[in-house]
Enzyme design. Structure first.
Site, PDB file in Angstrom:
ATOM      1  N   ASP A  69       0.845  -1.183   0.000  1.00 32.99           N
ATOM      2  CA  ASP A  69       0.000   0.000   0.000  1.00 32.99           C
ATOM      3  C   ASP A  69       0.884   1.238   0.000  1.00 32.99           C
ATOM      4  O   ASP A  69       2.012   1.212   0.508  1.00 32.99           O
ATOM      5  CB  ASP A  69      -0.936   0.038   1.206  1.00 32.99           C
ATOM      6  CG  ASP A  69      -2.081   1.005   0.971  1.00 32.99           C
ATOM      7  OD1 ASP A  69      -2.997   0.641   0.215  1.00 32.99           O
ATOM      8  OD2 ASP A  69      -2.029   2.127   1.504  1.00 32.99           O
ATOM      9  N   GLN A  70       0.358   2.296  -0.576  1.00 36.89           N
ATOM     10  CA  GLN A  70       1.092   3.552  -0.644  1.00 36.89           C
ATOM     11  C   GLN A  70       0.191   4.681  -0.173  1.00 36.89           C
ATOM     12  O   GLN A  70      -0.977   4.754  -0.564  1.00 36.89           O
ATOM     13  CB  GLN A  70       1.542   3.821  -2.081  1.00 36.89           C
ATOM     14  CG  GLN A  70       2.341   5.101  -2.234  1.00 36.89           C
ATOM     15  CD  GLN A  70       2.784   5.281  -3.666  1.00 36.89           C
ATOM     16  OE1 GLN A  70       1.977   5.646  -4.508  1.00 36.89           O
ATOM     17  NE2 GLN A  70       4.044   4.995  -3.934  1.00 36.89           N
TER      18      GLN A  70
END
EC number: 3.6.1.-
Length: 190
Positions: A69-70
């Site tokens: 995830d970013q």
């Protein structure tokens, strides 16, 4: 070789993982991506990477599952994927001339073991005019990308500089860290 699953349907992450020339499947993780009260952008990215991998790993207990995830961070405030042209314009306007931090987490969950890494990339955006922002969004609507741009495309023209130990992290999957985690899990790379 154990089964490898990417807990994502992102075409960007799938393309990056494909560089390692390992066989893998993709499975959509069912995870609530809302931030918790007081959760920092880096903690949010880390938690979501773990939850994505763990959710899919529960369905495939003999596999190794990659979650990532970013979260984009402007002055400590998490910026989500814009979803609409208007929100993308607002994000790019706010980021114009600023340094934006991208926290990209990766989690590898396997039988009786979990491995994690977190990458920090700083992007210095140049001062953007309203016309440049609109022209960019018309040419490359990045409504599904943290930060409202695609660094692997025309979005790179919005930057003055990138500071990172891993250039792939900004695309959404920190490949240097992931390759290290996969080797620790027993995968042979290359």
């Amino acid at each position: 070789m154990p089964r490898l699953i990417l807990a994502s349907t992102s075409v960007y992450r799938r393309a990056l993982l494909g560089r390692l020339q390992l066989d893998f499947d993709t499975v959509r993780p069912e995870v609530d991506e809302q931030a918790r009260p007081g959760e920092s952008p880096s903690a949010l990215a880390s938690r979501l990477a773990v939850e994505k991998a763990a959710t899919v790993a529960a369905r495939f207990p003999d596999a190794w599952v990659i979650g990532s995830d970013q979260v984009a961070d402007l002055d400590g405030q998490a910026l989500g994927k814009p979803g609409t042209h208007e929100r993308a314009r607002m994000q790019l306007t706010a980021m114009s001339g600023q340094t934006v931090r991208f926290h990209t987490a990766v989690s590898l969950v396997g039988p009786e073991r979990q491995l994690h890494a977190l990458d920090l990339t700083e992007v210095q955006l140049r001062a953007l005019t309203v016309v440049e922002i609109e022209r960019y969004l018309d040419a490359e609507p990045a409504l599904d990308c943290a930060g409202s741009f695609k660094c692997e495309g025309l979005g790179i023209s919005l930057f003055d500089a990138i500071r990172s130990e891993d250039p792939t992290a900004l695309v959404g999957l920190p490949m240097i860290a992931l390759a290290r985690l996969l080797r620790q899990a027993g995968f042979q790379i290359p």
